[in-house]
Design a protein around this motif. Structure first.
Motif, mmCIF file in Angstrom:
data_model
loop_
_atom_site.group_PDB
_atom_site.id
_atom_site.type_symbol
_atom_site.label_atom_id
_atom_site.label_comp_id
_atom_site.label_asym_id
_atom_site.label_seq_id
_atom_site.Cartn_x
_atom_site.Cartn_y
_atom_site.Cartn_z
ATOM 1 N N ARG A 1 0.654 -1.052 0.103
ATOM 2 C CA ARG A 1 -0.088 0.047 -0.079
ATOM 3 C C ARG A 1 0.852 1.306 0.060
ATOM 4 N NH1 ARG A 1 -4.635 -1.163 -2.264
ATOM 5 N NH2 ARG A 1 -2.773 -2.252 -3.307
ATOM 6 N N LEU B 1 -9.867 4.820 -0.015
ATOM 7 C CA LEU B 1 -8.922 4.848 1.194
ATOM 8 C C LEU B 1 -9.759 4.914 2.420
ATOM 9 C CD1 LEU B 1 -6.259 7.703 -0.189
ATOM 10 C CD2 LEU B 1 -6.029 5.269 0.136
ATOM 11 N N HIS B 2 -9.448 5.140 3.494
ATOM 12 C CA HIS B 2 -10.080 4.915 4.786
ATOM 13 C C HIS B 2 -11.055 6.089 4.979
ATOM 14 C CE1 HIS B 2 -7.725 1.538 6.355
ATOM 15 N NE2 HIS B 2 -6.697 2.334 6.420
ATOM 16 N N ALA C 1 -7.992 6.088 -4.450
ATOM 17 C CA ALA C 1 -6.387 5.846 -4.863
ATOM 18 C C ALA C 1 -6.358 5.012 -5.950
ATOM 19 C CB ALA C 1 -5.688 5.465 -3.570
ATOM 20 N N GLU D 1 -4.464 1.717 -7.913
ATOM 21 C CA GLU D 1 -3.342 0.606 -7.775
ATOM 22 C C GLU D 1 -3.095 0.336 -9.213
ATOM 23 O OE1 GLU D 1 -5.310 -2.089 -5.210
ATOM 24 O OE2 GLU D 1 -6.686 -2.568 -6.363
ATOM 25 N N ALA E 1 -0.134 -0.397 -4.729
ATOM 26 C CA ALA E 1 -0.622 1.210 -4.806
ATOM 27 C C ALA E 1 0.318 1.861 -5.597
ATOM 28 C CB ALA E 1 -0.690 1.516 -3.442
#
Length: 237
Positions: free
Chosen positions: A41, A122-123, A128, A130, A162
């Motif tokens: 990540r 993402l959290h 994001a 990859e 990522a």
């Protein structure tokens, strides 16, 4: 004197089962070995995870990194109990250098033309990016010297990296204070051999080159990989 524990760190597009032959070779020699998962990540967070694994290792450890895993052992290898670094078809960055910058020192490998981008949350819910390797290109790019059955299974089971991991700079370079060894895969189409040679030479690593080995050298040549690790164990012991 007991052997140091060998910690095998896999790279992008794969998982720890890629070390299966190397694990068998080392265990046949009585060498304790673990192969933790690599989150894939981000360079800083993945190296921090590896550093946390090292706190659970009793006694000295030899870190072995394949591909992107080489960047992680470069950063996490500053841990006090690490006595040696082994790079297997790997990136060997210096402090302040990203993998993109290191790769840019040499012509791009065939991998570059066969990457696919995906988004993941993402959290906080922000997207994001990859990357994976096109499944049809995976055997020739990543694992040209293993059977079609195995390379096909690897392609189907590949784990994405990522994209941010390629642009983060390495905070430190453990090879400045720890002895290192490197295996260069001469037919690698994922990380070009010239990039591997450059990083290994800059680190002052003891180098072994297998001219016909693909990026999946740990699977195709587990005895040769294990031999280099055993060399590092003897030297650091």
């Amino acid at each position: 004197m007991p052997h140091p524990t060998v910690v095998l760190v896999h790279g992008a597009f794969s998982d720890a089962t890629g070390w299966i032959g190397v694990i068998a070779e080392l265990r046949s020699s009585g060498v304790p070995v673990i192969a933790p998962p690599n989150p894939l990540r981000g360079l800083a967070s993945d190296a921090a995870y590896l550093a946390s694994v090292l706190t659970r290792v009793e006694g000295p450890a030899v870190l072995v990194g394949h591909a992107y895993g080489g960047a992680l052992i470069t950063v996490a290898g500053t841990a006090e109990n690490v006595v040696g670094l082994v790079y297997v078809a790997a990136y060997v960055p210096q402090e302040g250098e990203s993998l993109r910058r290191l790769q840019g020192r040499c012509p791009g490998p065939p991998l570059t033309d066969h990457l696919r981008e995906w988004t993941y949350p993402l959290h906080d819910g922000a997207p994001a990016v990859e990357v994976t390797i096109e499944e049809t290109a995976f055997p020739s790019v990543f694992a040209a010297d293993v059977s079609e059955e195995v390379s096909g299974a690897l392609a189907a089971a590949q784990r994405p990296l990522a994209a941010a991991a390629c642009t983060e700079a390495a905070a430190v370079a453990a090879w400045r204070t720890k002895p290192s060894w490197a295996l260069v895969a001469g037919a690698d189409r994922t990380i070009g051999p010239d990039v591997q040679r450059f990083g290994a030479a800059r680190a002052g690593a003891v180098v072994v080159e297998l001219p016909d080995a693909s990026h999946a050298v740990a699977l195709s040549e587990p005895t040769r990989v294990a031999d280099l690790i055993r060399t590092a164990i003897r030297a650091t012991g």
